[in-house]
Design an enzyme around this catalytic site. Structure first.
Site, PDB file in Angstrom:
ATOM      1  N   PHE A 677       0.798  -1.220   0.000  1.00 29.40           N
ATOM      2  CA  PHE A 677       0.000   0.000   0.000  1.00 29.40           C
ATOM      3  C   PHE A 677       0.833   1.274   0.000  1.00 29.40           C
ATOM      4  O   PHE A 677       0.278   2.366  -0.042  1.00 29.40           O
ATOM      5  CB  PHE A 677      -0.933   0.031   1.215  1.00 29.40           C
ATOM      6  CG  PHE A 677      -2.068  -0.935   1.117  1.00 29.40           C
ATOM      7  CD1 PHE A 677      -2.640  -1.244  -0.099  1.00 29.40           C
ATOM      8  CD2 PHE A 677      -2.578  -1.534   2.257  1.00 29.40           C
ATOM      9  CE1 PHE A 677      -3.688  -2.133  -0.196  1.00 29.40           C
ATOM     10  CE2 PHE A 677      -3.626  -2.429   2.168  1.00 29.40           C
ATOM     11  CZ  PHE A 677      -4.188  -2.739   0.948  1.00 29.40           C
ATOM     12  N   LYS A 695       6.008   7.661   4.465  1.00 26.65           N
ATOM     13  CA  LYS A 695       5.299   6.598   3.760  1.00 26.65           C
ATOM     14  C   LYS A 695       4.248   7.233   2.865  1.00 26.65           C
ATOM     15  O   LYS A 695       3.305   7.859   3.333  1.00 26.65           O
ATOM     16  CB  LYS A 695       4.625   5.631   4.720  1.00 26.65           C
ATOM     17  CG  LYS A 695       3.867   4.535   3.973  1.00 26.65           C
ATOM     18  CD  LYS A 695       3.123   3.594   4.910  1.00 26.65           C
ATOM     19  CE  LYS A 695       2.388   2.543   4.101  1.00 26.65           C
ATOM     20  NZ  LYS A 695       1.582   1.640   4.950  1.00 26.65           N
ATOM     21  N   ASP A 798       3.340  -8.901  15.097  1.00 21.36           N
ATOM     22  CA  ASP A 798       4.339  -9.071  14.035  1.00 21.36           C
ATOM     23  C   ASP A 798       5.718  -8.661  14.531  1.00 21.36           C
ATOM     24  O   ASP A 798       6.486  -8.029  13.819  1.00 21.36           O
ATOM     25  CB  ASP A 798       3.941  -8.242  12.811  1.00 21.36           C
ATOM     26  CG  ASP A 798       4.747  -8.623  11.572  1.00 21.36           C
ATOM     27  OD1 ASP A 798       5.249  -9.760  11.515  1.00 21.36           O
ATOM     28  OD2 ASP A 798       4.876  -7.778  10.660  1.00 21.36           O
TER      29      ASP A 798
END
Length: 849
Positions: A677, A695, A798
């Site tokens: 993304f 980002k 994660d």
């Protein structure tokens, strides 16, 4: 073969259908990989666009002699384009946009003898553009935007050329614009924005069919070639963000009769805005900001389709303000920004005649005087109103309470007097309220408690009195950026209810007349980065509960009657090593005595710049108490604006231009990571020369916008010194009018834990036991915060070495919240549900920059 509603993997048997000539399966849910061999030699048409097909493009597609049309747009393909693709004389159309393809553009494809349409945009292709691609006798449309292509734009030697659309936007192309492009007589769109092009703009007078010309965000210089202003077919002209100079021609509004978008911001243009520009009746977007334009702003009366006007940061004058009244006929008007000019005189009542479609009005940093007309309350669609840093007087009009859609209201640095109107409580969508540095008196209106969406509230440097209502701030528990009540005349004690502001980043109540103790409830504000209570009449010791403020960077308790004690009482449990700037006026082991100038201050107290409290790490019977983490800053004293933490107001207001400049125009050399993304760039913000990681979301990918919104929502309240800091978000439009979304993070300069544990980071390949303990402690601190102090708790899901980064001080920081889940318990306490906080695709994926 045609079908709709298909899901699952593509069946392998397709590659064995030897008689198949046409496969048309776009917009399905197909996944898996592709396999094509010479068995489908009759295949002429293949369209599998907008699916979820992954893997590499089969090499066999380059060997199909009859293939004329190939469309694999918007899939998850990676790897290189087959080198033989284009070797067939039948190939006419190739669509491979919106994938993850790498490598160079194959020479066979560039030389394809029948190719008419080529779209490779939004991939990761690199290398130079093959000259043959621009010199084909058949090709008409070339789309290469958003890749990593470099080198010069090839010259055109094939005449006559049939190219009609050429899109090179967002690459790393350098050198000058070839004058030979001016011979592409069929060209209707030439888009080369966001590259590194230099030199002057060639003579484009032969491009009689050109409608779209965008050269924004380059390094072009010199005066604009006069031919540009005489291209009557132009509807979009983008020259913004270059080093261009000169004056706009006086007849520009007549020579560009079809202009709809004019973008010339961020250059060095001088002179007046030509009056003839008013004749450009098709104008919709006018960007002339940040130049050196002067003179009176002209009329906009004939521009009935006008939507956006950006003229800020010039030397423009208002004259009789006729330009403002001329806008009343622009029924589609959305945004006006005339800030940072020389607008003078009383604010005219005609501001109330602006179209009700207007959502944003910005007139900051001018010399506007008089009062705000009561009729401003008629602008019912207004969401952003900036009138700060002017000479406005009188009372704040109660009719502002009619602007029910208002999200930001900025009236700071004026001369408003009287009381803040109770009607302000009607603004139930308000997220930011700035009224600092005025002259209002009286109490904070109790109705402000109804503005429960407030994220930032600044009422500093006024003459407000009375006590601070604790009940109000229980209801304003969404405050997360800023609460500044400093430099007023508030009395009584600090409300215990401030402890309900668990998301607050900055609290400043300094320089009032507050008495009593510092409440222990402030220890519940676990996300505080800045706490200032100096310059009051506070007494007693500093509460032990403030040790919970683990992410705090600035603490100011100066100029009070506080005693040393509380968390400083037990010297054996307080460690201050490694803080060379920390000093004391009271003798204390391991601290230097403050300078004479500091010791003469009124109360001669130690300035307890609290950092992070001690913590014990137990490894084994060999290891006992290890060490403490400390983070300390000096006290500050001075004018009111020196005590205001601006970081939560300024850094968050980034424009597309700011982000582009910070990342060297999204240069491929600045890329430090990429995910489904978004792409992460290294950059420097000019505002404070701060190194950041940006980002940029790929909004043409399905789900990317949802991911951006989810990340903003999830991350706005997460702050800890062992989590990668989110500095700001940028939500705007690019020069083409497309949506642009980005998140800006603190840059982690010292790599990842993964690199330190392996050979990539040679000097840390042999981490000492102490270093390993320190890293483990940092990670554990981050997880303890996420699990036990966030509301609701957050599970990272994660955690891995590549998602642990090191800042300039070699402090380990956790990132990569792509799989994070929030945990919400049912009232029974026996069950729980979890939900994604950042959406599929995640914050940064693997964050190893």
């Amino acid at each position: 073969m045609e079908a709709q509603g298909l899901t699952g993997e593509i069946p392998p048997c397709i590659s064995n259908l030897s008689s198949l000539a046409r496969i048309h399966l776009p917009n399905n849910g197909l996944s898996g990989g592709l396999t094509f061999t010479a068995d489908v030699a009759r295949l002429r048409y293949l369209n599998l666009s907008f699916n979820a097909i992954s893997g590499e493009i089969p090499q066999g597609l380059g060997r199909l002699p009859n293939l004329s049309s190939l469309d694999l747009t918007s899939n998850n393909l990676h790897g290189r384009i087959p080198p033989l693709l284009g070797s067939s004389s039948a190939l006419e159309s190739v669509g491979l946009a919106d994938n993850y393809l790498t490598g160079e553009i194959p020479l066979f494809l560039a030389n394809a003898s029948s190719l008419r349409y080529l779209s490779l945009k939004n991939n990761s292709l690199y290398g130079s553009i093959p000259a043959a691609l621009f010199n084909s006798s058949t090709i008409r449309e070339i789309y290469l935007r958003k890749n990593n292509l470099s080198g010069a734009i090839p010259p055109v030697t094939m005449f006559p050329s049939r190219i009609t659309n050429l899109d090179l936007t967002t690459n790393s192309l350098s050198g000058g614009i070839p004058p030979s492009l001016a011979n592409l007589s069929s060209l209707t769109a030439l888009l080369a924005a966001q590259n590194q092009l230099q030199g002057s703009i060639p003579d484009f007078s032969k491009l009689s069919a050109l409608q779209f010309l965008d050269l924004s965000y380059n390094n072009l210089s010199g005066a604009v070639n006069p031919s540009i202003y005489n291209m009557s077919s132009i509807s979009f002209l983008g020259l913004a963000n270059n080093n261009l100079e000169g004056m706009m021609p006086p007849d520009i509004g007549n020579t560009l009769p079809n202009i709809q978008v004019l973008m010339m911001s961020n250059n060095h243009f001088v002179g007046e805005i030509p009056k003839s520009l008013a004749n450009a009746s098709n104008m919709q977007f006018l960007y002339l900001a940040n130049n050196s334009l002067r003179g009176v702003i002209p009329s906009f009366g004939l521009m009935t389709d006008l939507q956006v006007v950006m003229l800020y940061s010039n030397q423009l004058e208002a004259g009789d303000w006729a330009f403002l009244s001329s806008l009343k006929n622009c029924s589609n008007l959305l945004k006006l920004h005339f800030g940072e000019n020389n607008l003078r005189g009383d604010m005219p009542s005609s501001v109330a005649d602006l179209p009700k479609t207007l959502t944003s009005l910005a007139l900051p940093s001018n010399y506007i005087s008089g009062t705000i007309p009561l009729e401003i309350g008629n602008l019912s669609s207004m969401s952003l109103l900036y009138l700060d840093n002017n000479l406005l007087t009188g009372s704040i009009p109660h009719t502002l309470g009619q602007l029910n859609n208002l999200v930001v209201l900025s009236l700071s640095q004026n001369k408003f007097s009287g009381e803040i109107p109770q009607s302000i409580g009607n603004l139930n969508q308000l997220a930011e309220l700035y009224l600092s540095e005025n002259q209002p008196s009286g109490r904070i209106p109790t109705t402000l408690a109804r503005c429960q969406q407030l994220l930032a509230l600044n009422l500093s440097s006024n003459a407000l009195t009375g006590s601070i209502s604790g009940d109000m701030f229980v209801k304003l528990n969404q405050l997360s950026w800023l609460l500044d009540l400093s430099n007023n005349q508030f009395i009584s004690s600090i409300p215990l209810e401030f402890g309900s502001l668990i998301n607050l980043a900055s609290l400043n109540i300094s320089h009032n007349k507050l008495t009593g103790r510092i409440p222990s409830t402030l220890g519940s504000c676990v996300r505080l980065e800045s706490l200032r209570v100096g310059g009051n009449l506070l007494e007693g010791s500093i509460s032990q509960s403030l040790a919970n403020l683990r992410g705090t960077k600035v603490l100011d308790f100066s100029e009070n009657n506080l005693s040393v004690g509380g968390i400083f009482a037990d010297r054996d449990k307080v460690f201050v090593q490694g803080n060379p700037h920390l000093c004391t006026n009271v003798p204390m082991d391991e601290l230097t005595v403050c300078s004479a100038s500091a010791s003469k201050r009124k109360h001669k107290l130690i300035i307890p710049m609290l950092a992070v409290f001690s913590s014990i790490v137990l490894l084994s019977s060999i290891l006992g108490l290890y060490f403490l983490i400390v983070n300390v800053l000096l006290k500050r004293k001075g004018k009111s604006n020196e005590h205001i933490d601006h970081s939560y107001m300024e850094l968050k207001k980034l424009t597309y231009s700011d982000v582009s400049k910070a990342t060297n125009k999204f240069s491929a050399g600045n890329i430090v990571g990429s995910g489904h993304f978004g792409t992460v760039y290294r950059g420097i913000l000019d505002t404070e020369a701060t190194m950041v990681a940006v980002k940029v979301f790929k909004l043409d990918q399905y789900g990317a916008l949802d991911s951006f919104m989810a990340e903003c929502k999830a991350l706005k309240n997460i702050r800890h010194r062992n989590l990668v800091k989110v500095i700001t978000a940028c939500s705007t439009y690019d020069p083409m009018g497309s949506e642009f979304k980005a998140l800006v993070f603190e840059y982690m300069a010292n790599g990842s834990l993964e690199s330190r544990l392996h050979t990539k980071f040679d000097r840390c390949g042999d981490l000492s036991l102490g270093e390993r303990i320190s890293i483990a402690f940092d990670i554990a601190s981050a997880l303890e915060y996420l699990h036990n102090q966030c509301i609701p708790p957050v599970v990272h899901c994660d955690l891995k070495p590549s998602n642990v980064l090191f800042n300039n001080d070699n402090v380990a920081c956790v990132c990569g919240f792509g799989l994070a889940r929030s945990i919400r318990e049912y009232s029974s306490g026996t069950q729980s549900i979890s939900r994604s906080m950042a959406g599929q695709g995640g914050l940064l994926g693997t964050c190893s920059w």
